[in-house]
Motif scaffolding. Structure first.
Motif, PDB file in Angstrom:
ATOM      1  N   VAL A   7       0.982  -1.111   0.009  1.00  0.00           N
ATOM      2  CA  VAL A   7      -0.089  -0.035  -0.159  1.00  0.00           C
ATOM      3  C   VAL A   7       0.780   1.060   0.017  1.00  0.00           C
ATOM      4  O   VAL A   7       1.682   1.247   0.946  1.00  0.00           O
ATOM      5  CB  VAL A   7      -0.845   0.116   1.345  1.00  0.00           C
ATOM      6  CG1 VAL A   7      -2.018   1.258   1.352  1.00  0.00           C
ATOM      7  CG2 VAL A   7      -1.873  -1.254   1.268  1.00  0.00           C
ATOM      8  N   PRO A   8       0.933   2.247  -0.897  1.00  0.00           N
ATOM      9  CA  PRO A   8       1.743   3.155  -1.164  1.00  0.00           C
ATOM     10  C   PRO A   8       1.420   4.255  -0.037  1.00  0.00           C
ATOM     11  O   PRO A   8       0.003   4.316   0.533  1.00  0.00           O
ATOM     12  CB  PRO A   8       1.119   3.705  -2.493  1.00  0.00           C
ATOM     13  CG  PRO A   8      -0.014   3.354  -2.503  1.00  0.00           C
ATOM     14  CD  PRO A   8      -0.227   2.214  -2.016  1.00  0.00           C
ATOM     15  N   ASP A   9       2.330   4.966   0.432  1.00  0.00           N
ATOM     16  CA  ASP A   9       2.191   6.077   1.132  1.00  0.00           C
ATOM     17  C   ASP A   9       1.493   7.167   0.460  1.00  0.00           C
ATOM     18  O   ASP A   9       1.593   7.347  -0.827  1.00  0.00           O
ATOM     19  CB  ASP A   9       3.574   6.562   1.476  1.00  0.00           C
ATOM     20  CG  ASP A   9       3.785   7.262   2.928  1.00  0.00           C
ATOM     21  OD1 ASP A   9       2.848   7.398   3.577  1.00  0.00           O
ATOM     22  OD2 ASP A   9       4.979   7.458   3.079  1.00  0.00           O
ATOM     23  N   ALA A  10       0.722   7.954   1.130  1.00  0.00           N
ATOM     24  CA  ALA A  10      -0.246   8.979   0.383  1.00  0.00           C
ATOM     25  C   ALA A  10       0.894   9.982  -0.205  1.00  0.00           C
ATOM     26  O   ALA A  10       0.633  10.600  -1.308  1.00  0.00           O
ATOM     27  CB  ALA A  10      -1.027   9.699   1.400  1.00  0.00           C
ATOM     28  N   ASP A  11       2.030  10.251   0.225  1.00  0.00           N
ATOM     29  CA  ASP A  11       3.010  10.900  -0.241  1.00  0.00           C
ATOM     30  C   ASP A  11       3.499  10.582  -1.503  1.00  0.00           C
ATOM     31  O   ASP A  11       4.380  11.207  -2.382  1.00  0.00           O
ATOM     32  CB  ASP A  11       4.276  11.272   0.645  1.00  0.00           C
ATOM     33  CG  ASP A  11       3.614  11.955   1.871  1.00  0.00           C
ATOM     34  OD1 ASP A  11       2.743  12.795   2.009  1.00  0.00           O
ATOM     35  OD2 ASP A  11       4.483  11.885   2.767  1.00  0.00           O
ATOM     36  N   GLN A  12       3.487   9.335  -1.928  1.00  0.00           N
ATOM     37  CA  GLN A  12       3.802   8.672  -3.331  1.00  0.00           C
ATOM     38  C   GLN A  12       2.749   8.875  -4.432  1.00  0.00           C
ATOM     39  O   GLN A  12       3.162   8.539  -5.476  1.00  0.00           O
ATOM     40  CB  GLN A  12       4.189   7.056  -3.035  1.00  0.00           C
ATOM     41  CG  GLN A  12       5.207   6.699  -2.169  1.00  0.00           C
ATOM     42  CD  GLN A  12       5.224   5.167  -1.826  1.00  0.00           C
ATOM     43  OE1 GLN A  12       4.168   4.525  -1.935  1.00  0.00           O
ATOM     44  NE2 GLN A  12       6.365   4.787  -1.486  1.00  0.00           N
ATOM     45  N   LEU A  13       1.669   9.353  -4.005  1.00  0.00           N
ATOM     46  CA  LEU A  13       0.668   9.648  -5.075  1.00  0.00           C
ATOM     47  C   LEU A  13       0.614  11.323  -5.460  1.00  0.00           C
ATOM     48  O   LEU A  13       0.819  12.026  -4.430  1.00  0.00           O
ATOM     49  CB  LEU A  13      -0.783   9.156  -4.744  1.00  0.00           C
ATOM     50  CG  LEU A  13      -0.543   7.691  -4.115  1.00  0.00           C
ATOM     51  CD1 LEU A  13      -2.084   7.331  -3.643  1.00  0.00           C
ATOM     52  CD2 LEU A  13      -0.567   6.961  -5.573  1.00  0.00           C
ATOM     53  N   CYS A  14       0.350  11.349  -6.451  1.00  0.00           N
ATOM     54  CA  CYS A  14       0.431  12.871  -6.955  1.00  0.00           C
ATOM     55  C   CYS A  14      -1.199  13.306  -6.908  1.00  0.00           C
ATOM     56  O   CYS A  14      -2.158  12.612  -6.328  1.00  0.00           O
ATOM     57  CB  CYS A  14       0.647  13.078  -8.372  1.00  0.00           C
ATOM     58  SG  CYS A  14      -0.446  12.415  -9.752  1.00  0.00           S
ATOM     59  N   LEU A  18      -4.991  11.250  -6.049  1.00  0.00           N
ATOM     60  CA  LEU A  18      -5.999  11.450  -4.786  1.00  0.00           C
ATOM     61  C   LEU A  18      -7.254  12.115  -5.495  1.00  0.00           C
ATOM     62  O   LEU A  18      -8.126  11.774  -4.752  1.00  0.00           O
ATOM     63  CB  LEU A  18      -5.242  12.466  -3.773  1.00  0.00           C
ATOM     64  CG  LEU A  18      -3.861  12.047  -3.445  1.00  0.00           C
ATOM     65  CD1 LEU A  18      -3.155  13.028  -2.892  1.00  0.00           C
ATOM     66  CD2 LEU A  18      -4.292  10.702  -2.412  1.00  0.00           C
ATOM     67  N   ALA A  19      -7.256  12.933  -6.442  1.00  0.00           N
ATOM     68  CA  ALA A  19      -8.620  13.499  -6.874  1.00  0.00           C
ATOM     69  C   ALA A  19      -9.462  12.428  -7.478  1.00  0.00           C
ATOM     70  O   ALA A  19     -10.617  12.278  -7.287  1.00  0.00           O
ATOM     71  CB  ALA A  19      -8.455  14.288  -8.125  1.00  0.00           C
ATOM     72  N   LEU A  84      -6.410   7.846   1.479  1.00  0.00           N
ATOM     73  CA  LEU A  84      -7.214   8.986   1.685  1.00  0.00           C
ATOM     74  C   LEU A  84      -7.107   9.474   3.039  1.00  0.00           C
ATOM     75  O   LEU A  84      -7.020  10.745   3.103  1.00  0.00           O
ATOM     76  CB  LEU A  84      -8.568   8.971   1.248  1.00  0.00           C
ATOM     77  CG  LEU A  84      -8.759   8.950  -0.378  1.00  0.00           C
ATOM     78  CD1 LEU A  84     -10.318   8.964  -0.715  1.00  0.00           C
ATOM     79  CD2 LEU A  84      -8.232  10.053  -0.852  1.00  0.00           C
ATOM     80  N   ARG A  85      -7.339   8.875   3.915  1.00  0.00           N
ATOM     81  CA  ARG A  85      -7.412   9.229   5.338  1.00  0.00           C
ATOM     82  C   ARG A  85      -6.067   9.709   5.871  1.00  0.00           C
ATOM     83  O   ARG A  85      -5.766  10.464   6.748  1.00  0.00           O
ATOM     84  CB  ARG A  85      -7.826   8.003   6.439  1.00  0.00           C
ATOM     85  CG  ARG A  85      -9.160   7.705   6.716  1.00  0.00           C
ATOM     86  CD  ARG A  85      -9.659   6.654   7.686  1.00  0.00           C
ATOM     87  NE  ARG A  85      -9.243   5.684   7.489  1.00  0.00           N
ATOM     88  CZ  ARG A  85      -9.808   4.508   6.874  1.00  0.00           C
ATOM     89  NH1 ARG A  85     -10.970   4.715   6.358  1.00  0.00           N
ATOM     90  NH2 ARG A  85      -9.242   3.440   6.701  1.00  0.00           N
ATOM     91  N   SER A  86      -5.005   8.962   5.408  1.00  0.00           N
ATOM     92  CA  SER A  86      -3.628   9.139   5.793  1.00  0.00           C
ATOM     93  C   SER A  86      -3.386  10.870   5.120  1.00  0.00           C
ATOM     94  O   SER A  86      -2.676  11.481   5.708  1.00  0.00           O
ATOM     95  CB  SER A  86      -2.587   8.284   5.202  1.00  0.00           C
ATOM     96  OG  SER A  86      -1.405   8.836   5.208  1.00  0.00           O
ATOM     97  N   ARG A  87      -3.701  10.967   3.820  1.00  0.00           N
ATOM     98  CA  ARG A  87      -3.357  12.227   3.104  1.00  0.00           C
ATOM     99  C   ARG A  87      -4.142  13.376   3.649  1.00  0.00           C
ATOM    100  O   ARG A  87      -3.670  14.503   4.271  1.00  0.00           O
ATOM    101  CB  ARG A  87      -3.925  12.151   1.871  1.00  0.00           C
ATOM    102  CG  ARG A  87      -3.622  13.430   1.111  1.00  0.00           C
ATOM    103  CD  ARG A  87      -2.008  13.739   1.147  1.00  0.00           C
ATOM    104  NE  ARG A  87      -1.714  14.805   0.388  1.00  0.00           N
ATOM    105  CZ  ARG A  87      -0.734  14.791  -0.455  1.00  0.00           C
ATOM    106  NH1 ARG A  87      -0.152  13.988  -0.806  1.00  0.00           N
ATOM    107  NH2 ARG A  87      -0.749  15.974  -1.377  1.00  0.00           N
ATOM    108  N   GLU A  88      -5.285  13.164   4.512  1.00  0.00           N
ATOM    109  CA  GLU A  88      -6.290  14.178   5.140  1.00  0.00           C
ATOM    110  C   GLU A  88      -5.642  14.389   6.428  1.00  0.00           C
ATOM    111  O   GLU A  88      -5.454  15.512   6.640  1.00  0.00           O
ATOM    112  CB  GLU A  88      -7.659  13.516   5.260  1.00  0.00           C
ATOM    113  CG  GLU A  88      -8.588  13.697   3.997  1.00  0.00           C
ATOM    114  CD  GLU A  88      -9.831  12.871   4.077  1.00  0.00           C
ATOM    115  OE1 GLU A  88     -10.263  12.501   5.079  1.00  0.00           O
ATOM    116  OE2 GLU A  88     -10.546  12.857   2.953  1.00  0.00           O
ATOM    117  N   ALA A  89      -5.108  13.381   7.136  1.00  0.00           N
ATOM    118  CA  ALA A  89      -4.270  13.523   8.396  1.00  0.00           C
ATOM    119  C   ALA A  89      -3.189  14.382   8.176  1.00  0.00           C
ATOM    120  O   ALA A  89      -3.066  15.279   9.117  1.00  0.00           O
ATOM    121  CB  ALA A  89      -4.139  12.361   9.182  1.00  0.00           C
ATOM    122  N   SER A  90      -2.348  14.067   7.337  1.00  0.00           N
ATOM    123  CA  SER A  90      -1.196  14.889   6.873  1.00  0.00           C
ATOM    124  C   SER A  90      -1.452  16.256   6.626  1.00  0.00           C
ATOM    125  O   SER A  90      -0.501  17.121   6.689  1.00  0.00           O
ATOM    126  CB  SER A  90      -0.450  14.085   6.183  1.00  0.00           C
ATOM    127  OG  SER A  90      -0.643  14.219   4.786  1.00  0.00           O
TER     128      SER A  90
END
Length: 98
Positions: A7-14, A18-19, A84-90
């Motif tokens: 599972v990729p880190d949210a930071d690995q996705l552009c 995410l959209a 998505l949860r990880s990205r929102e939290a960060s």
């Protein structure tokens, strides 16, 4: 396509990844039942490379089986929700010390 177990880190996705994850999570997307996935959001076809990457990583999938090339609702997977949860939290601002 075979989904990756990592599972990729949210930071690995552009932002595009995410959209598309958000659109799928909101129920606005359809995915073809095929080895080469195509995604349509709000009636518009999406960037094929980004879609293939999301499917390969196991973040989205067809919501149900169908004949080859049939469009079916797309669904976000548990790992996709986690991203998505990880990205929102960060992206939440830190509380300011007062």
């Amino acid at each position: 396509m075979t989904a990756s177990r990592e599972v990729p880190d949210a930071d690995q996705l552009c932002h595009r990844h995410l959209a598309l994850l958000r659109a799928v999570a909101a129920g606005r997307a359809e995915l073809t039942c095929s080895q080469v996935p195509y995604l349509r959001v709000d009636g518009f076809w999406c960037d094929h490379t980004t879609v293939a990457d999301l499917v390969r990583r196991g973040l989205i999938r067809p919501a149900r089986p169908g004949p080859v090339d049939e469009l079916v609702p797309a669904e976000i997977t548990d790992p996709g929700r986690e991203v998505l949860r990880s990205r929102e939290a960060s992206s939440d601002p830190s509380p300011m010390a007062g």
